[in-house]
Motif scaffolding. Structure first.
Motif, short mmCIF file in Angstrom:
data_model
loop_
_atom_site.label_atom_id
_atom_site.label_comp_id
_atom_site.label_asym_id
_atom_site.label_seq_id
_atom_site.Cartn_x
_atom_site.Cartn_y
_atom_site.Cartn_z
N GLY A 38 0.84 -1.29 0.04
CA GLY A 38 -0.15 0.04 -0.12
C GLY A 38 0.69 1.34 0.15
N ARG A 39 2.20 1.25 0.16
CA ARG A 39 3.02 2.42 0.18
C ARG A 39 4.33 2.33 -0.91
N LEU A 40 4.12 1.28 -1.91
CA LEU A 40 5.17 0.82 -2.83
C LEU A 40 4.91 1.25 -4.09
N LEU A 41 5.47 2.35 -4.85
CA LEU A 41 5.17 2.48 -6.18
C LEU A 41 6.42 2.12 -7.07
N ASN A 42 6.03 1.87 -8.30
CA ASN A 42 6.95 1.57 -9.43
C ASN A 42 6.75 2.26 -10.72
N ILE A 43 7.43 2.67 -11.58
CA ILE A 43 7.40 3.03 -12.98
C ILE A 43 8.09 2.17 -13.81
N HIS A 44 7.09 1.47 -14.79
CA HIS A 44 7.46 0.90 -15.91
C HIS A 44 7.34 1.10 -17.19
N PRO A 45 8.28 0.82 -18.16
CA PRO A 45 8.41 1.50 -19.40
C PRO A 45 7.47 0.72 -20.64
N SER A 46 6.31 0.75 -20.18
CA SER A 46 5.43 0.09 -21.18
C SER A 46 3.85 0.49 -20.69
N LEU A 47 2.91 0.23 -21.68
CA LEU A 47 1.54 0.48 -21.27
C LEU A 47 1.06 -0.92 -20.47
N LEU A 48 1.46 -1.04 -19.31
CA LEU A 48 0.88 -2.07 -18.60
C LEU A 48 -0.68 -2.44 -18.82
N PRO A 49 -1.18 -3.68 -19.07
CA PRO A 49 -0.62 -4.96 -18.69
C PRO A 49 0.14 -5.47 -19.87
N ALA A 50 0.46 -4.71 -21.03
CA ALA A 50 1.39 -4.90 -21.89
C ALA A 50 2.89 -5.02 -21.67
N PHE A 51 3.50 -6.12 -21.84
CA PHE A 51 5.29 -5.98 -21.84
C PHE A 51 5.47 -5.58 -20.48
N PRO A 52 5.25 -6.73 -19.54
CA PRO A 52 6.00 -6.41 -18.33
C PRO A 52 7.13 -7.17 -18.38
N GLY A 53 8.27 -7.19 -17.31
CA GLY A 53 9.32 -7.47 -17.55
C GLY A 53 10.49 -6.49 -18.20
N LEU A 54 11.58 -7.23 -19.10
CA LEU A 54 12.58 -6.51 -19.58
C LEU A 54 12.22 -6.17 -20.98
#
Length: 198
Positions: A107-123
């Motif tokens: 509830g207090r942990l955020l992340n930024i990911h370089p894709s339009l999730l749910p597309a392309f999780p991971g590397l």
């Protein structure tokens, strides 16, 4: 005062965007919030010097010094908790976190990911989007859950994929959007903490 701890592994450009927004938008006065520390698993992370230039406390915990992911995460929790965080923001922190770590900051942990999730999780998100023939890519700020690159979506930015784009071309354009949406999402999250406590 709500305390923010940011975790990085490299240049820390998203960390710098958050720290800059906290200063420029007067989060201490407007949101009763402040960035208190930047921690890295790499002593050579360029972002540590950037954080120090912002007057932030910094620390290094080398994951290679630990026998297991669990041991590293337990030590990292102890280091983070010294700052009594209301929010832990992952900003290019290149470690897969254990379920115990995620649960500790639920509830207090955020992340930024370089894709339009749910597309392309991971590397390799940018090359994968290009290879799939997508017309658009982007970035997503999300809450962290034990499942990699899942969790509630707080913000997204859409970036067109242009003819002839390389992964590096696309990554550079996505990164400029990351620097815009991550501070906004953090500020919105901080306001939601106040609303939930009211």
């Amino acid at each position: 005062m709500k305390n923010i701890v940011i975790l990085i592994s490299g240049s820390g450009s998203n960390m710098a965007a958050i720290a800059h927004a906290a200063e420029q938008d007067h989060w201490a006065e407007r949101l009763n919030a402040r960035v208190v520390a930047v921690l890295s698993n790499r002593a050579d992370a360029q972002g540590l010097r950037v954080a120090q230039a912002h007057g932030l406390a910094t620390g290094v915990l080398d994951h290679k010094a630990f026998d297991s992911r669990e041991a590293f995460d337990a030590a990292l929790i102890a280091e983070i908790d010294r700052f009594s965080p209301d929010l832990v923001a992952l900003a290019g922190f290149m470690r897969i976190l254990t379920p115990a770590f995620v649960a500790h900051y639920a509830g207090r942990l955020l992340n930024i990911h370089p894709s339009l999730l749910p597309a392309f999780p991971g590397l390799d998100t940018h090359q994968r989007a290009i290879d799939a023939g997508c017309q658009f890519a982007g970035a997503t700020v999300h809450q962290v859950t034990p499942q990699l690159d899942h969790g509630g979506i707080l913000a997204q930015a859409v970036v067109p994929i242009l003819s002839g784009d390389t992964a590096n071309d696309l990554a550079a354009r996505v990164l400029t959007q990351e620097h815009l949406i991550y501070p906004r999402a953090v500020a919105h999250f901080l306001r939601s903490i106040d609303s939930s406590r009211a």
